[in-house]
Design a protein around this motif. Structure first.
Motif, PDB file in Angstrom:
ATOM      1  N   ARG A   1       0.840  -1.204   0.000  1.00 21.59           N
ATOM      2  CA  ARG A   1       0.000   0.000   0.000  1.00 21.59           C
ATOM      3  C   ARG A   1       0.872   1.250   0.000  1.00 21.59           C
ATOM      4  O   ARG A   1       0.578   2.224  -0.697  1.00 21.59           O
ATOM      5  CB  ARG A   1      -0.933   0.006   1.217  1.00 21.59           C
ATOM      6  CG  ARG A   1      -1.973  -1.064   1.038  1.00 21.59           C
ATOM      7  CD  ARG A   1      -3.229  -0.850   1.846  1.00 21.59           C
ATOM      8  NE  ARG A   1      -4.184  -1.866   1.401  1.00 21.59           N
ATOM      9  CZ  ARG A   1      -4.877  -2.636   2.207  1.00 21.59           C
ATOM     10  NH1 ARG A   1      -4.767  -2.502   3.506  1.00 21.59           N
ATOM     11  NH2 ARG A   1      -5.708  -3.530   1.712  1.00 21.59           N
ATOM     12  N   ILE A   2       1.961   1.211   0.789  1.00 21.26           N
ATOM     13  CA  ILE A   2       2.867   2.367   0.835  1.00 21.26           C
ATOM     14  C   ILE A   2       3.513   2.551  -0.540  1.00 21.26           C
ATOM     15  O   ILE A   2       3.592   3.673  -1.064  1.00 21.26           O
ATOM     16  CB  ILE A   2       3.938   2.170   1.927  1.00 21.26           C
ATOM     17  CG1 ILE A   2       3.278   2.177   3.307  1.00 21.26           C
ATOM     18  CG2 ILE A   2       5.009   3.253   1.835  1.00 21.26           C
ATOM     19  CD1 ILE A   2       4.196   1.732   4.435  1.00 21.26           C
ATOM     20  N   ALA A   3       3.959   1.440  -1.147  1.00 19.51           N
ATOM     21  CA  ALA A   3       4.601   1.518  -2.461  1.00 19.51           C
ATOM     22  C   ALA A   3       3.631   2.081  -3.494  1.00 19.51           C
ATOM     23  O   ALA A   3       3.997   2.947  -4.295  1.00 19.51           O
ATOM     24  CB  ALA A   3       5.093   0.132  -2.889  1.00 19.51           C
ATOM     25  N   ASN A   4       2.387   1.616  -3.470  1.00 22.01           N
ATOM     26  CA  ASN A   4       1.391   2.119  -4.426  1.00 22.01           C
ATOM     27  C   ASN A   4       1.190   3.620  -4.251  1.00 22.01           C
ATOM     28  O   ASN A   4       1.088   4.352  -5.234  1.00 22.01           O
ATOM     29  CB  ASN A   4       0.050   1.406  -4.236  1.00 22.01           C
ATOM     30  CG  ASN A   4       0.094  -0.004  -4.772  1.00 22.01           C
ATOM     31  OD1 ASN A   4       0.992  -0.354  -5.538  1.00 22.01           O
ATOM     32  ND2 ASN A   4      -0.842  -0.829  -4.357  1.00 22.01           N
ATOM     33  N   ALA A   5       1.141   4.062  -2.995  1.00 26.18           N
ATOM     34  CA  ALA A   5       0.945   5.491  -2.726  1.00 26.18           C
ATOM     35  C   ALA A   5       2.149   6.279  -3.248  1.00 26.18           C
ATOM     36  O   ALA A   5       1.988   7.336  -3.871  1.00 26.18           O
ATOM     37  CB  ALA A   5       0.752   5.728  -1.231  1.00 26.18           C
ATOM     38  N   ALA A   6       3.365   5.752  -3.027  1.00 26.72           N
ATOM     39  CA  ALA A   6       4.582   6.437  -3.478  1.00 26.72           C
ATOM     40  C   ALA A   6       4.575   6.576  -4.999  1.00 26.72           C
ATOM     41  O   ALA A   6       4.891   7.644  -5.544  1.00 26.72           O
ATOM     42  CB  ALA A   6       5.817   5.685  -3.015  1.00 26.72           C
ATOM     43  N   VAL A   7       4.194   5.504  -5.692  1.00 32.30           N
ATOM     44  CA  VAL A   7       4.178   5.545  -7.159  1.00 32.30           C
ATOM     45  C   VAL A   7       3.112   6.529  -7.652  1.00 32.30           C
ATOM     46  O   VAL A   7       3.331   7.274  -8.605  1.00 32.30           O
ATOM     47  CB  VAL A   7       3.944   4.126  -7.737  1.00 32.30           C
ATOM     48  CG1 VAL A   7       3.698   4.190  -9.237  1.00 32.30           C
ATOM     49  CG2 VAL A   7       5.140   3.245  -7.433  1.00 32.30           C
ATOM     50  N   THR A   8       1.963   6.538  -6.980  1.00 28.53           N
ATOM     51  CA  THR A   8       0.903   7.478  -7.367  1.00 28.53           C
ATOM     52  C   THR A   8       1.393   8.916  -7.277  1.00 28.53           C
ATOM     53  O   THR A   8       1.180   9.721  -8.190  1.00 28.53           O
ATOM     54  CB  THR A   8      -0.328   7.287  -6.455  1.00 28.53           C
ATOM     55  OG1 THR A   8      -0.749   5.934  -6.557  1.00 28.53           O
ATOM     56  CG2 THR A   8      -1.469   8.190  -6.883  1.00 28.53           C
ATOM     57  N   VAL A   9       2.094   9.238  -6.182  1.00 29.58           N
ATOM     58  CA  VAL A   9       2.617  10.597  -6.032  1.00 29.58           C
ATOM     59  C   VAL A   9       3.703  10.857  -7.072  1.00 29.58           C
ATOM     60  O   VAL A   9       3.733  11.919  -7.707  1.00 29.58           O
ATOM     61  CB  VAL A   9       3.170  10.827  -4.603  1.00 29.58           C
ATOM     62  CG1 VAL A   9       3.781  12.220  -4.489  1.00 29.58           C
ATOM     63  CG2 VAL A   9       2.065  10.663  -3.575  1.00 29.58           C
ATOM     64  N   ALA A  10       4.601   9.865  -7.273  1.00 24.13           N
ATOM     65  CA  ALA A  10       5.714  10.032  -8.220  1.00 24.13           C
ATOM     66  C   ALA A  10       5.198  10.315  -9.630  1.00 24.13           C
ATOM     67  O   ALA A  10       5.837  11.017 -10.410  1.00 24.13           O
ATOM     68  CB  ALA A  10       6.596   8.794  -8.212  1.00 24.13           C
ATOM     69  N   LYS A  11       4.029   9.777  -9.955  1.00 29.18           N
ATOM     70  CA  LYS A  11       3.477   9.976 -11.301  1.00 29.18           C
ATOM     71  C   LYS A  11       3.083  11.421 -11.546  1.00 29.18           C
ATOM     72  O   LYS A  11       2.999  11.858 -12.683  1.00 29.18           O
ATOM     73  CB  LYS A  11       2.256   9.069 -11.514  1.00 29.18           C
ATOM     74  CG  LYS A  11       2.653   7.656 -11.877  1.00 29.18           C
ATOM     75  CD  LYS A  11       1.439   6.775 -12.079  1.00 29.18           C
ATOM     76  CE  LYS A  11       1.877   5.381 -12.480  1.00 29.18           C
ATOM     77  NZ  LYS A  11       0.775   4.430 -12.428  1.00 29.18           N
TER      78      LYS A  11
END
Ligand code: ZN
Length: 190
Positions: free
Chosen positions: A143-153
């Motif tokens: 979940r943390i990784a998904n959130a990080a990728v969402t922000v990075a996008k």
């Protein structure tokens, strides 16, 4: 959030075949997927426009309507996280039943619940987890990784920081994969 990303992706990058559909058709696509229709059958019913790849990249690209996303990913088997979480819940539920059945002297129920708990734990072990704690940690990490990728996008500074951190942690291969994923969205510079 998902809508914002979809709108930006449409404007900046290649247009998404699903996001470009008329609103009612797009809604029908997402709701069908959330109800468990396969990507192929949804695509076929629309005369293969959009094609399966478009629908898949719409799902994986975070374009789904936020309130449907979890259900769609679960139905389409993209969300291993929720499967692990669900098995863990099932195991915990059965364990509770075992305890209650033992307390009330219901031996048959206790045995059945213990069997059920064992099957759930077996499924977790088969998925490579030694303990339920490991499984839950994995859920959290994803979940943390998904959130990080969402922000990075949406933020190239965050994307760069994330790539550098992965490099520094000795995972240049993961950084490369992430870079490809981020560049596929063509949203490097804000
Ligand atoms: Zn889309």
């Amino acid at each position: 959030m998902a809508t914002t990303i979809a709108v930006v992706a449409r404007r900046v990058g290649r247009p998404c075949g699903v996001c470009s559909l008329p609103a009612a058709t797009r809604e029908w696509v997402e709701e069908s997927l959330a109800e468990g229709s396969s990507i192929s059958s949804v695509s076929r019913q629309l005369g293969l426009r959009p094609g399966r790849e478009s629908i898949a990249s719409h799902m994986k690209g975070g374009h789904l309507r936020a309130d449907l996303e979890e259900r769609v990913l679960r139905h389409q088997g993209l969300d291993t996280v929720s499967i692990v979480g669900r098995i863990t819940e099932i195991a915990q539920g059965h364990r509770q039943t075992v305890l209650e059945a033992e307390e009330s002297g219901n031996g048959n129920l206790a045995i059945r619940a213990r069997d059920a708990e064992l099957r759930a734990l077996g499924a977790l072990a088969a998925a490579g987890f030694d303990t339920e704690r490991d499984a839950q940690a994995q859920v959290l990490t994803r979940r943390i990784a998904n959130a990080a990728v969402t922000v990075a996008k949406t933020d190239s500074a965050v994307a760069d920081a994330l790539l550098l951190a992965l490099d520094a942690a000795g995972h240049p291969d993961v950084a490369d994969l992430l870079a490809i994923e981020l560049s596929a969205n063509e949203m490097g510079t804000p």
